[in-house]
Motif scaffolding. Structure first.
Motif, short mmCIF file in Angstrom:
data_model
loop_
_atom_site.label_atom_id
_atom_site.label_comp_id
_atom_site.label_asym_id
_atom_site.label_seq_id
_atom_site.Cartn_x
_atom_site.Cartn_y
_atom_site.Cartn_z
N ASP A 221 1.03 -1.22 -0.05
CA ASP A 221 -0.01 0.03 -0.04
C ASP A 221 0.98 1.16 -0.18
O ASP A 221 2.22 1.15 0.22
N THR A 222 0.29 2.45 -0.14
CA THR A 222 0.95 3.60 -0.05
C THR A 222 1.93 3.82 1.07
O THR A 222 3.24 4.18 0.75
N PRO A 223 1.53 3.50 2.31
CA PRO A 223 2.70 3.66 3.39
C PRO A 223 3.79 2.71 3.33
O PRO A 223 4.66 3.04 3.70
N GLY A 224 3.24 1.57 2.54
CA GLY A 224 4.52 0.48 2.48
C GLY A 224 4.46 -0.61 3.62
O GLY A 224 5.03 -1.42 3.50
N GLN A 225 3.41 -0.43 4.39
CA GLN A 225 3.49 -1.44 5.68
C GLN A 225 2.46 -2.41 4.96
O GLN A 225 2.72 -3.76 5.34
#
Ligand SMILES: Nc1nc2c(ncn2[C@@H]2O[C@H](COP(=O)(O)OP(=O)(O)OP(=O)(O)O)[C@@H](O)[C@H]2O)c(=O)[nH]1
Ligand SMILES: C=C(OP(=O)(O)O)C(=O)O
Length: 211
Positions: A135-139
């Protein structure tokens, strides 16, 4: 253009329990309507993706199942209480042994061309290797894709991007903002609106006050 070949599994929680962190984001809109719109826009975008041959929506919610069928997807019942990864495994087992991807149902800005590009990147992975899109935050993870004969082996949940990497899946690194933009909170919904919402969610955002 290559032939559509992917089966995409999209699990959707019961609407009454779904998207709890988003509750109240559109104060004038009943929460279940918002949760349904997110899922319906996601499924419609998947159906419109030229790489996708079939969509399996795994859900115990009758309204979600009906909306899925109307959008041209097949609805499959959830195993009660088994959770998200069991829903992905169930869908993947029904899909059979071909190209299969699991996608979260909270992507109301999803553009079919970005999904197609990500599935193309997954097909270009080394033989036998699964791919995932963070996802956009990377988590978190929005998409997990497996080639024929390889188990999907989903590890969705908190920190799932790292869990998928640790399980041997390859991070797919394309610039796909609408695919990576999952909506968990009011701030995420506002970010998705800046990308351009699908029609069901856009209509609700116009009717209620956007976050
Ligand atoms: N079929 C099925 N889908 C699920 C289940 N749990 C989560 N999902 C779906 O998986 C996707 C990603 O999950 P989350 O982002 O955590 O969504 P959520 O659980 O509805 O949201 P929160 O209540 O805020 O945690 C969403 O599209 C959910 O509808 C489950 O037990 N069964
Ligand atoms: C279930 C997941 O979604 P979220 O973190 O958005 O709840 C995940 O990213 O694996």
């Amino acid at each position: 253009m290559s032939q559509p070949r992917w089966t995409v599994v999209v699990p959707v929680k019961r609407l009454a329990a779904a998207k709890s962190r988003l509750r109240g984001a559109l104060p004038a809109v009943p929460h279940e309507e918002l949760a349904l719109a997110l899922a319906a826009d996601t499924v419609a975008a998947v159906r419109a993706c030229p790489a996708v041959a079939g969509v399996l929506v795994v859900t115990d919610d009758a309204r979600v199942a009906e909306a899925a069928r109307r959008a041209g997807a097949r609805a499959l019942p959830d195993a009660p209480g088994a959770g998200l990864n069991a829903a992905f495994r169930h869908g993947a087992s029904v899909a059979g042994g071909g190209w299969v991807a699991g996608l979260t149902a909270d992507l109301p800005a999803l553009r079919p061309a970005e999904l197609a590009a990500a599935l193309w990147a997954a097909q270009a992975a080394p033989p036998g290797v699964r791919g995932y899109v963070a996802d956009t935050p990377g988590q978190g993870t929005v998409l997990l894709a497996a080639p024929p004969g390889v188990a999907l082996d989903p590890r969705f949940g908190v920190g799932s991007a790292a869990a998928h990497a640790a399980s041997g899946a390859l991070a797919l690194t394309g610039d796909w903002p609408s695919l990576r933009r999952d909506v968990d909170t009011a701030a995420d919904l506002a970010a998705a609106a800046r990308l351009g919402l699908g029609p069901r969610t856009a209509a609700l955002a116009a009717a209620g006050c956007p976050a």
